[in-house]
Structures are given as C-alpha cells and as structure tokens.
Scaffold this active site. Sequence first.
Site, PDB file in Angstrom:
ATOM      1  N   GLU A  17       1.039  -0.833  -0.022  1.00 37.81           N
ATOM      2  CA  GLU A  17       0.116   0.428   0.163  1.00 37.81           C
ATOM      3  C   GLU A  17       0.803   1.013   0.251  1.00 37.81           C
ATOM      4  OE1 GLU A  17      -2.180   1.725  -0.148  1.00 37.81           O
ATOM      5  OE2 GLU A  17      -4.541   0.882   0.353  1.00 37.81           O
ATOM      6  N   ASN A 101      -4.691   5.842   8.348  1.00 33.85           N
ATOM      7  CA  ASN A 101      -4.792   5.382   7.410  1.00 33.85           C
ATOM      8  C   ASN A 101      -4.402   6.259   6.677  1.00 33.85           C
ATOM      9  OD1 ASN A 101      -5.120   3.297   5.351  1.00 33.85           O
ATOM     10  ND2 ASN A 101      -7.341   4.123   4.573  1.00 33.85           N
ATOM     11  N   ASP A 119     -14.415  -0.330  12.158  1.00 32.99           N
ATOM     12  CA  ASP A 119     -13.870  -1.454  12.422  1.00 32.99           C
ATOM     13  C   ASP A 119     -14.671  -2.087  11.625  1.00 32.99           C
ATOM     14  OD1 ASP A 119     -12.500  -3.572  12.529  1.00 32.99           O
ATOM     15  OD2 ASP A 119     -13.877  -4.265  14.455  1.00 32.99           O
ATOM     16  N   ASN A 151      -9.522   8.185   2.318  1.00 26.97           N
ATOM     17  CA  ASN A 151      -7.906   7.159   2.194  1.00 26.97           C
ATOM     18  C   ASN A 151      -6.859   7.784   1.068  1.00 26.97           C
ATOM     19  OD1 ASN A 151      -6.766   4.509   1.468  1.00 26.97           O
ATOM     20  ND2 ASN A 151      -8.156   3.582   1.591  1.00 26.97           N
ATOM     21  N   ASP A 213      -9.445   4.064  -4.011  1.00 24.12           N
ATOM     22  CA  ASP A 213      -8.630   3.653  -2.414  1.00 24.12           C
ATOM     23  C   ASP A 213      -7.305   4.943  -2.565  1.00 24.12           C
ATOM     24  OD1 ASP A 213      -7.057   2.882  -0.514  1.00 24.12           O
ATOM     25  OD2 ASP A 213      -7.851   0.816  -1.066  1.00 24.12           O
TER      26      ASP A 213
END
Length: 299
Positions: A17, A101, A119, A151, A213
């Site tokens: 990622e 994140n 979660d 994100n 994403d």
Amino acid sequence: MADHELRTVVSGMSFTECPRWHEGRLWFVDFYTHVVCSVAEDGSDLRTEVEVPQQPSGLGWLPDGRLLYVSMRDRLVMRREPDGTSVVHADVSDHVTGHANDMVVDAEGRAWLGNFGFDLMGGADIETTGLLRIDPDGTVTAVADDLWFPNGSVVTPDGGTLIVDETLGNRISAFDIHPDGSLGERRDWATFGELSTSRALAEAIPQGKYAPDGCTLDADGCLWVADALGGRVCRVREGGEILETVSPGTGAFACMLGGSDGRTLFICCAPDFDEHARSAAREATIRAVTVDVPHAGLP
C-alpha cells in the site's frame, strides 16, 4: 497508453500500500509484515527502511527530508530522525474512530490524514469520519467531517487543492486549502454513484460503483485511481469520466506515478483486502505499466 504490458516490480509481499516515488526510488508499505520498504525502479535493491510493529500506512516527507509514516493500530504518526531513530510526530488517538490510514504531506510539511472511521475488518456498520491536518510541529486539527472512508489523497501542484478519495462513498472530494491551513467546503471532484442507502457493510459494498482507494495525479490534472472493489486502476478526469483502464487481473488498491520520467504507473496488487487472508499469504505484488502523461503534485 504508451505501453500496455504490465511488469512485476515487487512480489512475495502480504499487502502492499501507499506507494510513493521519492529521490529515485519507489517507497511503499507492507501491512502485515509491518515494514516500510523502498526499491529501485527495476525492482532491484529492495530495502527495509523502517519496521512498524503496529502496521504501517501513509508516507510522506517534511521539507527538510525527514520521513513521516503512519502507525495504524496505535493511531500515531511517526517521524524518522536523521540518525535513523523514530519518534512520535503526532498522537491522533483522540481524533480518530478507526485505524489511522493514508495521508499526503504537502510542501509546507502539513500532513493530511484520514482514518477508517469504524471497524472495517470486524464487519461493523459504516460510520463516516473526518480528516485531520497535522502541522510540522505535530499539532493536530480536525479540518473536515462526514466523509465515507477518506483514503488516498493528493495535493495539486499549486498547493491550493486537496483531493480525497472516499472509498465507500462512490466519490472523490476536493477542498480548497486556505493560507492558514483550513479547508473550504467539500465539493465533488468526481462521482460514480449515489451514497449507500445502508450503513450495513454487507449491504453497502454491493452499492459501490467505484471504490476509490489510493491515487496519483498527472500533469493534465487527471487522477489514476485504484478501485478497491473492481480490480482495476482508472485514469479519471474531474467530473468522473473514465479515460483509461488498467486491469492487473487481481485486486488493485493503490497506485503512484514515478520512475525516471514520471510515466511509470506503479500499482499495488493483491487478491483481496481481507486481513486474515493477506496476513497468512505472501501473494501481494507491485506491478508497473508505462503511461503517456507524467506525474504532478504530491505525493
């Protein structure tokens, strides 16, 4: 597209990622081996840069060259000092409602950070969440709210706009960045469908038309955006028109333009994003393809 042929740059990872092109190397994280890595453009000279026991995520650099990286599970943004030691840059545990994140660090050294909001791996109902600004001195400020899983993010070359993928919102949002670091009102940069009519994860996911994403900006102002549910990376024009698609034949979760001429599109690939499956396997890769328009903006 200049070259349709996909090539593998890195293999044998758990879940790659947050790819970043920095000083002639591709940097990325591997979630479940808990490392930040870098590698040469051709896949040689793979290095472990930092070990992150509580799972790494977003990466960026301060103007003086120090690395910032997210430690997801303990909700910290860490800073690597010139001597190689790591220290806490900011503790965001009081400001987030899920794993910290992805983030982008702008030219002023301000880190713009999202979080899960709920979660995800436990299958909880979706909760919207906010965006944080972390100043170079570590001060944390909430700057936006009511986002559907904020994100991957980019900052435009003029430093004036923050673009944020909302993975569960069928949309990409944009905010004006004011001189004082505050953000303007959210606006649609691209929409792919309506917001989900359900907060139940199992019901909301099928309503996802495109799950943006990780992303990267090109010199024409278009975004290459990984579709976390669709196994593709698309070049998207502001407004939502899809101009090009790369399908790696597996899941695609992040991308970055880089390479010596800025025209290599690196794609983080894995069969899925299930934490248990990816922790147990080493099937993740980073693949690359040559595109026509080079990188712009940050990261």
